[in-house]
Design an enzyme around this catalytic site. Structure first.
Site, PDB file in Angstrom:
ATOM      1  N   GLY A   1       0.946  -1.308  -0.101  1.00  0.00           N
ATOM      2  CA  GLY A   1      -0.089   0.098  -0.011  1.00  0.00           C
ATOM      3  C   GLY A   1       0.832   1.334  -0.031  1.00  0.00           C
ATOM      4  O   GLY A   1       0.069   2.554  -0.175  1.00  0.00           O
ATOM      5  N   CYS A   2       1.975   1.206  -0.223  1.00  0.00           N
ATOM      6  CA  CYS A   2       2.901   2.539   0.110  1.00  0.00           C
ATOM      7  C   CYS A   2       3.353   2.844  -1.371  1.00  0.00           C
ATOM      8  O   CYS A   2       3.301   1.739  -2.285  1.00  0.00           O
ATOM      9  CB  CYS A   2       4.293   2.158   0.875  1.00  0.00           C
ATOM     10  SG  CYS A   2       4.123   1.928   2.531  1.00  0.00           S
TER      11      CYS A   2
END
Length: 83
Positions: A34-35
């Site tokens: 998710g980064c």
């Protein structure tokens, strides 16, 4: 620090001081999902019951933020982290 530019520079400098992690942690298993940038994170419990954290990032500001988190939570007990 008087302005955002100085703050960003300080965060980047903190990240530059972050020690390299073992090469084995630079793989998909340790990649934070998710980064937007790549962040590798590994946590393990030491023999003394304290958490040992290893992390790195390919983005300088994120690497600095990661270094700050490691500075706060590394060598803490799991109970200290949860509280």
């Amino acid at each position: 620090l008087q302005n955002w530019e100085e703050r960003y520079k300080k965060v980047i400098d903190i990240g530059k001081a972050l020690p390299k992690i073992p090469q084995e942690y630079y793989n998909e298993k340790y990649l934070v999902k998710g980064c937007q940038s790549q962040v590798w994170l590994h946590a393990q419990l030491g023999a003394d019951g304290r958490v040992e954290l290893f992390a790195d990032s390919d983005a300088m500001i994120v690497k600095g933020l990661v270094a700050i988190l490691l500075n706060v939570y590394s060598r803490a007990t799991p109970d200290d982290i949860l509280s």
